[in-house]
Design a protein around this motif. Structure first.
Motif, PDB file in Angstrom:
ATOM      1  N   ALA A  11     -21.109  37.740   6.471  1.00 42.66           N
ATOM      2  CA  ALA A  11     -22.081  37.522   7.541  1.00 42.66           C
ATOM      3  C   ALA A  11     -22.123  38.758   8.431  1.00 42.66           C
ATOM      4  N   VAL A  12     -23.099  38.774   9.308  1.00 41.51           N
ATOM      5  CA  VAL A  12     -23.078  39.736  10.411  1.00 41.51           C
ATOM      6  C   VAL A  12     -22.300  39.080  11.544  1.00 41.51           C
ATOM      7  N   TYR A  13     -21.310  39.775  12.033  1.00 33.65           N
ATOM      8  CA  TYR A  13     -20.449  39.253  13.094  1.00 33.65           C
ATOM      9  C   TYR A  13     -20.855  39.883  14.428  1.00 33.65           C
ATOM     10  N   TYR A  14     -20.979  39.035  15.431  1.00 39.30           N
ATOM     11  CA  TYR A  14     -21.369  39.469  16.763  1.00 39.30           C
ATOM     12  C   TYR A  14     -20.281  39.105  17.768  1.00 39.30           C
ATOM     13  N   CYS A  15     -19.997  40.048  18.668  1.00 44.16           N
ATOM     14  CA  CYS A  15     -19.170  39.686  19.808  1.00 44.16           C
ATOM     15  C   CYS A  15     -20.098  39.350  20.970  1.00 44.16           C
ATOM     16  N   ALA A  16     -19.617  38.489  21.841  1.00 44.03           N
ATOM     17  CA  ALA A  16     -20.433  38.025  22.949  1.00 44.03           C
ATOM     18  C   ALA A  16     -19.568  37.777  24.173  1.00 44.03           C
ATOM     19  N   ALA A  17     -20.178  37.937  25.327  1.00 47.08           N
ATOM     20  CA  ALA A  17     -19.486  37.712  26.589  1.00 47.08           C
ATOM     21  C   ALA A  17     -20.154  36.572  27.352  1.00 47.08           C
ATOM     22  N   LYS A  18     -19.342  35.709  27.861  1.00 48.65           N
ATOM     23  CA  LYS A  18     -19.808  34.643  28.754  1.00 48.65           C
ATOM     24  C   LYS A  18     -19.379  35.074  30.145  1.00 48.65           C
ATOM     25  N   THR A  19     -20.336  35.568  30.928  1.00 47.95           N
ATOM     26  CA  THR A  19     -19.979  36.246  32.178  1.00 47.95           C
ATOM     27  C   THR A  19     -19.824  35.318  33.370  1.00 47.95           C
ATOM     28  N   THR A  64     -14.024  28.300  27.623  1.00 40.76           N
ATOM     29  CA  THR A  64     -14.494  28.771  26.327  1.00 40.76           C
ATOM     30  C   THR A  64     -15.529  27.784  25.814  1.00 40.76           C
ATOM     31  N   GLU A  65     -16.548  28.303  25.166  1.00 44.64           N
ATOM     32  CA  GLU A  65     -17.636  27.475  24.669  1.00 44.64           C
ATOM     33  C   GLU A  65     -17.962  27.847  23.230  1.00 44.64           C
ATOM     34  N   ARG A  66     -18.404  26.838  22.449  1.00 45.25           N
ATOM     35  CA  ARG A  66     -18.812  27.083  21.076  1.00 45.25           C
ATOM     36  C   ARG A  66     -20.327  27.262  20.960  1.00 45.25           C
ATOM     37  N   ASP A  67     -21.057  26.872  21.967  1.00 44.21           N
ATOM     38  CA  ASP A  67     -22.513  26.976  21.948  1.00 44.21           C
ATOM     39  C   ASP A  67     -22.906  28.389  22.339  1.00 44.21           C
ATOM     40  N   TYR A  68     -23.631  29.075  21.461  1.00 46.75           N
ATOM     41  CA  TYR A  68     -23.951  30.476  21.715  1.00 46.75           C
ATOM     42  C   TYR A  68     -24.843  30.655  22.939  1.00 46.75           C
ATOM     43  N   SER A  69     -25.541  29.597  23.369  1.00 44.06           N
ATOM     44  CA  SER A  69     -26.433  29.738  24.520  1.00 44.06           C
ATOM     45  C   SER A  69     -25.673  29.978  25.827  1.00 44.06           C
ATOM     46  N   TYR A  70     -24.376  29.722  25.852  1.00 40.45           N
ATOM     47  CA  TYR A  70     -23.582  29.977  27.052  1.00 40.45           C
ATOM     48  C   TYR A  70     -23.241  31.460  27.221  1.00 40.45           C
ATOM     49  N   TYR A  71     -23.396  32.221  26.145  1.00 37.59           N
ATOM     50  CA  TYR A  71     -23.023  33.634  26.160  1.00 37.59           C
ATOM     51  C   TYR A  71     -24.260  34.470  26.479  1.00 37.59           C
ATOM     52  N   ASP A  72     -24.127  35.354  27.453  1.00 33.56           N
ATOM     53  CA  ASP A  72     -25.314  36.063  27.933  1.00 33.56           C
ATOM     54  C   ASP A  72     -25.301  37.550  27.667  1.00 33.56           C
ATOM     55  N   ARG A  73     -24.262  38.043  27.056  1.00 30.70           N
ATOM     56  CA  ARG A  73     -24.225  39.446  26.648  1.00 30.70           C
ATOM     57  C   ARG A  73     -23.773  39.503  25.197  1.00 30.70           C
ATOM     58  N   TRP A  74     -24.467  40.323  24.402  1.00 34.25           N
ATOM     59  CA  TRP A  74     -24.200  40.370  22.960  1.00 34.25           C
ATOM     60  C   TRP A  74     -24.076  41.802  22.475  1.00 34.25           C
ATOM     61  N   GLY A  75     -23.178  41.989  21.547  1.00 33.48           N
ATOM     62  CA  GLY A  75     -23.090  43.257  20.853  1.00 33.48           C
ATOM     63  C   GLY A  75     -24.131  43.323  19.751  1.00 33.48           C
ATOM     64  N   GLN A  76     -24.165  44.440  19.053  1.00 32.90           N
ATOM     65  CA  GLN A  76     -25.223  44.675  18.077  1.00 32.90           C
ATOM     66  C   GLN A  76     -24.934  44.075  16.703  1.00 32.90           C
ATOM     67  N   GLY A  77     -23.728  43.607  16.468  1.00 34.19           N
ATOM     68  CA  GLY A  77     -23.402  43.022  15.172  1.00 34.19           C
ATOM     69  C   GLY A  77     -22.786  44.026  14.229  1.00 34.19           C
ATOM     70  N   THR A  78     -21.869  43.537  13.421  1.00 27.53           N
ATOM     71  CA  THR A  78     -21.246  44.364  12.397  1.00 27.53           C
ATOM     72  C   THR A  78     -21.154  43.529  11.124  1.00 27.53           C
ATOM     73  N   LEU A  79     -21.539  44.117   9.996  1.00 34.12           N
ATOM     74  CA  LEU A  79     -21.647  43.380   8.741  1.00 34.12           C
ATOM     75  C   LEU A  79     -20.306  43.309   8.030  1.00 34.12           C
ATOM     76  N   VAL A  80     -19.938  42.108   7.664  1.00 34.73           N
ATOM     77  CA  VAL A  80     -18.749  41.858   6.846  1.00 34.73           C
ATOM     78  C   VAL A  80     -19.211  41.290   5.511  1.00 34.73           C
ATOM     79  N   THR A  81     -18.832  41.949   4.431  1.00 35.08           N
ATOM     80  CA  THR A  81     -19.194  41.491   3.095  1.00 35.08           C
ATOM     81  C   THR A  81     -17.914  41.276   2.297  1.00 35.08           C
ATOM     82  N   VAL A  82     -17.752  40.072   1.792  1.00 35.35           N
ATOM     83  CA  VAL A  82     -16.575  39.729   1.002  1.00 35.35           C
ATOM     84  C   VAL A  82     -17.024  39.498  -0.434  1.00 35.35           C
ATOM     85  N   SER A  83     -16.535  40.318  -1.323  1.00 39.95           N
ATOM     86  CA  SER A  83     -16.935  40.211  -2.721  1.00 39.95           C
ATOM     87  C   SER A  83     -15.991  39.269  -3.465  1.00 39.95           C
ATOM     88  N   SER A  84     -16.562  38.563  -4.434  1.00 38.45           N
ATOM     89  CA  SER A  84     -15.751  37.603  -5.201  1.00 38.45           C
ATOM     90  C   SER A  84     -15.175  38.243  -6.454  1.00 38.45           C
TER      91      SER A  84
END
Length: 124
Positions: free
Chosen positions: A91-99, A104-124
């Motif tokens: 997946a693309v992984y994003y870090c986020a800040a809840k300012t 701690t929250e699991r709902d992404y709508s609580y987080y108001d700052r986001w990084g640009q994402g970094t791709l993680v690919t796991v091959s089988s």
């Protein structure tokens, strides 16, 4: 505050990666930080979160025991150590800040700052 995520890449099943997210501006040490991931056509999924002092963490069930979230409030950084990676972790992984608020929250709508994402690919 601006967030910059890094550390993604291609890894084989069973391998490990460490994602990093550094913050500039703002008061990082007061923010709840989270990691989310997203694959095409799917909603952004909560992965892990950590409280501002680092004393409380939360994980989605599918990564418990394999992933570890941590933070360094001196370096203004949050990390996600990912072990025993599986193809479903791809997946693309994003870090986020809840300012606002200390919970701690699991709902992404609580987080108001986001990084640009970094791709993680796991091959089988």
């Amino acid at each position: 505050v601006q967030l910059q995520a890094s550390g993604g890449g291609l890894v084989q099943t069973g391998g490990a990666l460490r994602l990093s997210c550094t913050a500039s501006g703002g008061t990082f040490r007061t923010y709840v930080m989270g990691w989310f991931r997203q694959t095409p056509g799917k909603e952004r999924e909560f992965v892990a979160a950590i409280s501002w002092p680092g004393t409380k963490t939360d994980y989605v069930c599918s990564v418990k025991g394999r992933f570890t979230i941590s933070r360094d409030n001196v370096k203004n950084a949050v990390y996600l150590q990912m072990n025993s990676l599986q193809p479903d972790d791809t997946a693309v992984y994003y870090c986020a800040a809840k300012t606002t608020g200390g919970s701690t929250e699991r709902d992404y709508s609580y987080y108001d700052r986001w990084g640009q994402g970094t791709l993680v690919t796991v091959s089988s």
